[in-house]
Scaffold this motif. Structure first.
Motif, mmCIF file in Angstrom:
data_model
loop_
_atom_site.group_PDB
_atom_site.id
_atom_site.type_symbol
_atom_site.label_atom_id
_atom_site.label_comp_id
_atom_site.label_asym_id
_atom_site.label_seq_id
_atom_site.Cartn_x
_atom_site.Cartn_y
_atom_site.Cartn_z
ATOM 1 N N HIS A 168 0.865 -1.184 0.000
ATOM 2 C CA HIS A 168 0.000 0.000 0.000
ATOM 3 C C HIS A 168 0.897 1.228 0.000
ATOM 4 O O HIS A 168 1.665 1.430 0.944
ATOM 5 C CB HIS A 168 -0.903 0.002 1.232
ATOM 6 C CG HIS A 168 -1.608 1.304 1.453
ATOM 7 N ND1 HIS A 168 -2.627 1.736 0.641
ATOM 8 C CD2 HIS A 168 -1.423 2.270 2.378
ATOM 9 C CE1 HIS A 168 -3.039 2.914 1.079
ATOM 10 N NE2 HIS A 168 -2.320 3.255 2.133
ATOM 11 N N ALA A 169 0.821 2.010 -1.077
ATOM 12 C CA ALA A 169 1.677 3.195 -1.231
ATOM 13 C C ALA A 169 3.132 2.768 -1.042
ATOM 14 O O ALA A 169 3.631 1.951 -1.805
ATOM 15 C CB ALA A 169 1.248 4.297 -0.274
ATOM 16 N N SER A 170 3.793 3.261 -0.016
ATOM 17 C CA SER A 170 5.201 2.902 0.212
ATOM 18 C C SER A 170 5.373 1.942 1.384
ATOM 19 O O SER A 170 6.458 1.803 1.924
ATOM 20 C CB SER A 170 6.018 4.171 0.463
ATOM 21 O OG SER A 170 5.550 4.803 1.637
ATOM 22 N N THR A 171 4.302 1.251 1.741
ATOM 23 C CA THR A 171 4.358 0.315 2.863
ATOM 24 C C THR A 171 4.046 -1.097 2.408
ATOM 25 O O THR A 171 3.014 -1.338 1.779
ATOM 26 C CB THR A 171 3.353 0.720 3.965
ATOM 27 O OG1 THR A 171 3.639 2.060 4.377
ATOM 28 C CG2 THR A 171 3.438 -0.212 5.152
ATOM 29 N N ARG A 172 4.954 -2.000 2.731
ATOM 30 C CA ARG A 172 4.725 -3.422 2.469
ATOM 31 C C ARG A 172 4.202 -4.041 3.766
ATOM 32 O O ARG A 172 4.790 -3.877 4.826
ATOM 33 C CB ARG A 172 6.016 -4.114 2.048
ATOM 34 C CG ARG A 172 5.800 -5.610 1.790
ATOM 35 C CD ARG A 172 7.085 -6.323 1.426
ATOM 36 N NE ARG A 172 7.617 -5.773 0.196
ATOM 37 C CZ ARG A 172 8.902 -5.466 0.002
ATOM 38 N NH1 ARG A 172 9.782 -5.640 0.959
ATOM 39 N NH2 ARG A 172 9.319 -4.977 -1.148
ATOM 40 N N ILE A 173 3.075 -4.746 3.657
ATOM 41 C CA ILE A 173 2.481 -5.434 4.801
ATOM 42 C C ILE A 173 2.590 -6.928 4.534
ATOM 43 O O ILE A 173 2.150 -7.402 3.485
ATOM 44 C CB ILE A 173 1.006 -5.048 5.012
ATOM 45 C CG1 ILE A 173 0.857 -3.533 5.066
ATOM 46 C CG2 ILE A 173 0.452 -5.711 6.273
ATOM 47 C CD1 ILE A 173 -0.578 -3.044 4.977
ATOM 48 N N THR A 174 3.194 -7.645 5.472
ATOM 49 C CA THR A 174 3.425 -9.075 5.286
ATOM 50 C C THR A 174 2.907 -9.850 6.486
ATOM 51 O O THR A 174 3.236 -9.535 7.633
ATOM 52 C CB THR A 174 4.923 -9.365 5.107
ATOM 53 O OG1 THR A 174 5.412 -8.603 3.997
ATOM 54 C CG2 THR A 174 5.177 -10.846 4.859
ATOM 55 N N TRP A 175 2.107 -10.865 6.193
ATOM 56 C CA TRP A 175 1.669 -11.805 7.216
ATOM 57 C C TRP A 175 2.435 -13.093 6.988
ATOM 58 O O TRP A 175 2.521 -13.579 5.855
ATOM 59 C CB TRP A 175 0.168 -12.089 7.100
ATOM 60 C CG TRP A 175 -0.689 -10.944 7.497
ATOM 61 C CD1 TRP A 175 -1.222 -10.708 8.727
ATOM 62 C CD2 TRP A 175 -1.146 -9.873 6.661
ATOM 63 N NE1 TRP A 175 -1.963 -9.556 8.712
ATOM 64 C CE2 TRP A 175 -1.926 -9.021 7.463
ATOM 65 C CE3 TRP A 175 -0.943 -9.535 5.321
ATOM 66 C CZ2 TRP A 175 -2.524 -7.872 6.958
ATOM 67 C CZ3 TRP A 175 -1.531 -8.398 4.822
ATOM 68 C CH2 TRP A 175 -2.312 -7.578 5.628
ATOM 69 N N THR A 176 3.009 -13.636 8.040
ATOM 70 C CA THR A 176 3.707 -14.920 7.938
ATOM 71 C C THR A 176 3.000 -15.928 8.833
ATOM 72 O O THR A 176 2.501 -15.578 9.912
ATOM 73 C CB THR A 176 5.186 -14.809 8.371
ATOM 74 O OG1 THR A 176 5.235 -14.383 9.732
ATOM 75 C CG2 THR A 176 5.949 -13.844 7.490
ATOM 76 N N ILE A 177 2.959 -17.151 8.356
ATOM 77 C CA ILE A 177 2.362 -18.247 9.130
ATOM 78 C C ILE A 177 3.345 -19.406 9.055
ATOM 79 O O ILE A 177 3.701 -19.856 7.965
ATOM 80 C CB ILE A 177 1.002 -18.688 8.543
ATOM 81 C CG1 ILE A 177 0.054 -17.493 8.399
ATOM 82 C CG2 ILE A 177 0.391 -19.787 9.398
ATOM 83 C CD1 ILE A 177 -1.211 -17.805 7.612
ATOM 84 N N ARG A 178 3.805 -19.860 10.222
ATOM 85 C CA ARG A 178 4.777 -20.955 10.276
ATOM 86 C C ARG A 178 4.283 -22.046 11.208
ATOM 87 O O ARG A 178 3.737 -21.745 12.282
ATOM 88 C CB ARG A 178 6.124 -20.437 10.787
ATOM 89 C CG ARG A 178 6.790 -19.452 9.866
ATOM 90 C CD ARG A 178 8.173 -19.060 10.362
ATOM 91 N NE ARG A 178 8.212 -18.585 11.735
ATOM 92 C CZ ARG A 178 8.075 -17.323 12.108
ATOM 93 N NH1 ARG A 178 7.855 -16.392 11.206
ATOM 94 N NH2 ARG A 178 8.144 -16.977 13.372
ATOM 95 N N PRO A 179 4.515 -23.298 10.832
ATOM 96 C CA PRO A 179 4.177 -24.388 11.760
ATOM 97 C C PRO A 179 4.973 -24.215 13.048
ATOM 98 O O PRO A 179 6.110 -23.756 13.037
ATOM 99 C CB PRO A 179 4.620 -25.650 11.016
ATOM 100 C CG PRO A 179 4.715 -25.248 9.589
ATOM 101 C CD PRO A 179 5.072 -23.794 9.576
ATOM 102 N N ALA A 180 4.360 -24.580 14.163
ATOM 103 C CA ALA A 180 5.017 -24.429 15.462
ATOM 104 C C ALA A 180 4.574 -25.536 16.407
ATOM 105 O O ALA A 180 3.522 -26.145 16.221
ATOM 106 C CB ALA A 180 4.665 -23.072 16.062
#
Length: 130
Positions: free
Chosen positions: A88-100
């Motif tokens: 979004h504009a100059s912002t990267r938004i990242t969701w991470t999902i890892r097994p735990a």
């Protein structure tokens, strides 16, 4: 391995793309105990922010919600880590999902705490040897 519980560790990070000096910032984390719960966390976040996104980021969000979410769920069911990213504009938004694997914690009220627990004073800083 009694007491260990399989699940997923989920995080939401943002990164300002205009400044290389700034590191990505962690904004939220969540412990999910199933693949549906993990991808639902991302889906709810995306649906919540879409009204504030520019049109390109909004399209990225809805593309994942309608098409990518199924593939994400399949990967999670195979215990594969997943990432969902929008810009979004100059912002990267990242969701991470890892097994735990989640370890159970002892309930503090059912047993006597060790003596050192009484030595802890909130707001004090720890220092090394002098």
């Amino acid at each position: 391995m009694t007491g260990l519980r399989h699940g997923f560790w989920c995080e939401c990070w943002t990164e300002d793309l205009t400044t290389a000096a700034e590191r990505p910032m962690l904004h939220a984390s969540f412990d999910a105990y199933s693949a549906p719960q993990a991808d639902r966390w991302v889906a709810v976040a995306l649906r919540t922010i879409t009204p504030a996104l520019d049109s390109e980021a909004c399209d990225e969000a809805w593309t994942w919600l309608y098409e990518g979410r199924t593939e994400t769920r399949r990967a999670l069911m195979r215990s594969k880590p997943c990432t969902v990213t929008i810009t979004h504009a100059s912002t990267r938004i990242t969701w991470t999902i890892r097994p735990a694997l989640f370890l159970p914690l002892a309930h503090r009220e059912l047993s006597k705490l060790p003596a050192c627990a009484d030595d802890f004073k909130p707001g004090t800083t720890l220092s090394g040897p002098s």
